[in-house]
Scaffold this active site. Structure first.
Site, PDB file in Angstrom:
ATOM      1  CB  SER A 266      -0.907   0.021   1.235  1.00  0.00           C
ATOM      2  OG  SER A 266      -0.215   0.543   2.363  1.00  0.00           O
ATOM      3  CG  ASP A 267       1.439   5.800  -1.436  1.00  0.00           C
ATOM      4  OD1 ASP A 267       2.379   5.984  -0.626  1.00  0.00           O
ATOM      5  OD2 ASP A 267       1.306   6.469  -2.469  1.00  0.00           O
ATOM      6  CG  PHE A 268       3.008   7.053   4.517  1.00  0.00           C
ATOM      7  CD1 PHE A 268       4.342   6.861   4.796  1.00  0.00           C
ATOM      8  CD2 PHE A 268       2.194   7.555   5.520  1.00  0.00           C
ATOM      9  CE1 PHE A 268       4.875   7.175   6.039  1.00  0.00           C
ATOM     10  CE2 PHE A 268       2.701   7.867   6.771  1.00  0.00           C
ATOM     11  CZ  PHE A 268       4.056   7.665   7.033  1.00  0.00           C
ATOM     12  N   GLY A 269      -0.177   4.819   4.578  1.00  0.00           N
ATOM     13  CA  GLY A 269      -1.442   4.994   5.286  1.00  0.00           C
ATOM     14  C   GLY A 269      -2.682   4.659   4.487  1.00  0.00           C
TER      15      GLY A 269
END
Length: 727
Positions: A266-269
């Protein structure tokens, strides 16, 4: 390690240990100072045992620190599974190259591969095993801040450059395990992040499945076919579903159709953001959606750690889903050689020799010069002559802010400014002429130059043969979370330009920026050199081009609009039922009343100090088929007394298709070096698979019929077309 041993290791893992492998946190959780760990750990609710079970680490700096953390981690991890270090190495590690949009202007797959090789060597010796590059998001809206990370508006070129980056980072199959100067590449952001509504970061993407597949997914697929070992999800929705929880996108397309068998992160968060999107009520539902979509690693939120165990116990999530994700992560670590060599390439002594070496800086200088684009050169004001006095003015004249966003490890104090580059060039030629390059005592502000700076600039301009005016954006004005609705130069810079122009019309503008700009405020400039954010060696490379040591050859890969009101504007638009070109004087055609339909500087445009002319096209036949490609040939002449490089471009139009086809599409390009006065024959091969596209049933095939074919130096200025028939 043999596959059977990897599978045996998986069988020994507890569910808690497996979930740890599916989580990524930042390096500050592993600080050797307890007080620095306490805050982050308290904020996320982690304890010491948990962080020694987390599978990957983001953003750790330096060989010594990576080795310290890895050694401590291996000692405390029950099964001695190594962690893996990843980082945002986008256009260089410490030797910073031009931003990707700038580097793309070279149209040089070899330069892309070199940049990635240099970056991989510096990153790996500093302890990283994977980098979050290439970004393969196709972009047609320059308001979006992250356009600076892209390679532009064209699917064909996007795919070619993405493939070159992957091969540069990873090398050949098997190199990751055998050559520790390579790193795993992570393709991002899957998918269609560059099509966010209004050019606003993190916003919605809404398009047909046909356009998604035919235009936006091609580049990702090319990078995956080149062997990229990771893919990152995007923040945006696709078809109303956020990408990180989008099973159709990640499972049906990425895994099943594209055959991607690597790690999906996933991307950040982004996993927890499914709650903000409104498709998950809480962390439990966010984890459920993401794991079923096939997301293997959750970056910097803990939905997996907090809820997956309960989801497995309740039967909502089959543990085999988790096993499949963990196995992919273990296999990647094995491909990188981490089980046998947990420190991998990290080496403090070699780090001192390799990182920011003179050899790497030389590569950056050469590649940067290729990326510069000469947009205008009235009366051949460029190249400059050493005998001319030069007033170097403007906010970017002395600024070290030349690296651009996502130059994570870059140091502005080691970057070559434009002033340094011009003066070093002058000194190298003749120490006596260095004094001919003069600038203001006071630095010029990017937004509101002081009255004293303007006055001094005007005075210097009066006393100089030529003005080099360095304008553009601060690096904080582009990149992530830096979208702009107004893409014109700041008003203060325009006022400075006008004040200087009143006393000296011989102005060469050098632009430092991360996106195509609306440049109509500086129409009076004699020359415009697009330098982008040129990186570590920017000042030197620009000086090479301004003084003619290097003949510019770059061409833009994203259209520059005449006005922001035209956005999105791109060369390969679909035809309409009332095309402007067929009746430009009619009212009821597709056009604006107050601005043209066309870009100020179209895709593929860029000038040279040479002058290139194209002959008539020839073909090896009247048609082509699946079994028999056709060769299109053209003679190109350097009709000048200056050696140069031309980027010849092949465009094709499918005249009749099941789905409306673009008015033209790039299908080939070649960098052609031509000596002064030289003529050479350039051949392009057109195959049936070059004209395949996605049909309404999502199948990829071509339509028999007639095609128009052009060759030229940009998407606007092309040869007379020839017509070919596809059997």
């Amino acid at each position: 390690m043999e596959q059977s041993k990897i599978e045996d290791l998986l069988r020994q893992m507890t569910l808690e240990e497996k979930i740890g492998q599916l989580t990524q946190i930042t390096g500050d959780f592993y600080s050797d100072k307890a007080e620095e760990r306490t805050g982050p750990m308290s904020q996320l609710g982690l304890n010491e045992d948990q962080i020694m079970n987390i599978g990957t680490v983001l953003g750790v700096v330096g060989a010594a620190e990576c080795k310290r953390i890895q050694g401590q981690y291996m000692d405390r991890n029950r099964l001695h599974i190594p962690t893996m270090f990843m980082g945002d190495v986008i256009h260089g590690y410490e030797t910073i190259f031009p931003i990707p949009l700038g580097l793309a202007s070279s149209w040089d797959t070899g330069a892309f591969k070199e940049m990635a090789q240099v970056s991989a060597e510096e990153a790996s010796v500093s302890g990283l095993s994977a980098v979050f590059s290439p970004m393969v998001d196709l972009v047609r809206d320059p308001r979006w801040g992250r356009v600076m990370e892209s390679t532009g508006e064209d699917p064909f070129l996007n795919g070619k450059l993405a493939s070159a980056l992957v091969k540069g980072y990873q090398g050949e199959p098997g190199d990751l395990q055998d050559h520790f100067n390579k790193v795993a590449a992570c393709v991002k952001h899957f998918a269609a992040y560059g099509a966010v509504t209004g050019g606003r970061d993190y916003n919605t993407v809404d398009m047909s499945e046909q356009r998604l597949r035919d235009v936006y997914l091609r580049g990702y697929r090319a990078a995956i076919e080149a062997g990229a070992r990771l893919v990152m999800t995007s923040f945006n929705t696709v078809g109303g579903i956020p990408a990180t929880g989008n099973r159709h996108l990640m499972q049906d397309i990425l895994r099943d159709e594209f055959g991607f068998d690597g790690v999906l992160i996933s991307d950040f968060g982004a996993v927890k953001e499914l709650i903000s999107h409104g498709v998950a009520a809480d962390e439990t539902q966010a984890a459920d959606l993401s794991i079923h979509a096939g997301v293997d690693i959750e970056m910097m939120t803990l939905c997996y750690m907090h809820t997956l165990e309960a989801l497995v116990e309740s039967g909502a999530v089959d543990e085999r889903l988790i096993d499949a994700s963990v196995l992919r992560i273990l296999q990647l670590k094995n491909e990188l050689g981490l089980f046998e060599h947990p420190f991998r390439g990290a080496d403090e002594e070699r780090e001192k020799e390799v990182v920011f070496s003179e050899e790497h800086r030389a590569v950056a200088r050469r590649v940067t010069a290729e990326s510069l684009v000469l947009l205008r050169n009235n009366d051949s004001i460029l190249p400059l002559k050493e005998s001319q006095s030069v007033a170097l003015l403007g906010p970017a004249a002395q600024s070290p802010d030349v690296l651009g966003a996502w130059s994570w490890r870059g140091r502005t104090d080691r970057a070559v400014t434009l002033m340094q580059g011009l003066r070093e060039h002058a000194l190298a030629c003749d120490a006596s002429i260095a004094s001919k390059v003069r600038t203001t005592e006071e630095r010029c502000d990017y937004f509101i130059p002081t009255e004293s700076v303007v006055a001094e600039s005007v005075e210097l301009a009066k006393r100089s043969d030529v003005v080099v005016l360095a304008l553009g954006e601060l690096s904080t004005m582009s990149g992530e979370a830096s979208s702009r609705s107004n893409i014109r130069l700041p008003k203060g810079q325009v006022a400075l330009f006008n004040a200087v122009h009143q006393v000296n019309p011989h102005i060469v503008v050098v632009l430092f920026n991360g996106r195509p700009l609306d440049l109509h405020d500086i129409e009076a400039a004699d020359a415009i050199l697009e330098a982008w954010y040129p990186g570590t060696e920017g000042g030197s490379a620009i000086a090479d081009v301004l003084y003619g040591s290097v003949n510019p050859s770059g061409k833009v890969t994203m259209s520059f609009p005449e006005s922001a009101g035209q956005i999105p504007i791109y060369y390969d638009e679909d035809n309409t039922g009332r095309p402007y070109e067929q009746a430009p004087n009619e009212k009821y055609v597709s056009k604006y009343l107050d601005v043209s339909n066309y870009a100020a500087y179209p895709f593929g445009f860029g000038l040279s100090y040479s002058r290139f002319t194209y002959g008539s096209l020839e073909s090896s036949g009247n048609g082509f088929s699946t079994e028999h490609p056709v060769t299109i040939s053209v003679n190109i002449t350097n009709d000048s007394d200056v050696d140069g490089v031309e980027i010849a471009q092949l465009y094709v139009r499918d005249l009749v298709g099941e789905v409306v086809r673009p008015v033209k599409q790039l299908k080939g390009f070649q960098r052609v070096a031509l000596a002064a006065g030289e003529t050479t024959r350039v051949d392009f091969e057109l195959e049936e698979n070059d004209v395949r596209y996605v049909h309404l049933d999502d199948s990829m095939h071509s339509d028999p019929g007639d095609f128009l074919v052009w060759v030229g130096g940009n998407s606007r200025d092309l040869s007379e077309p020839i017509r070919l028939h596809l059997e």
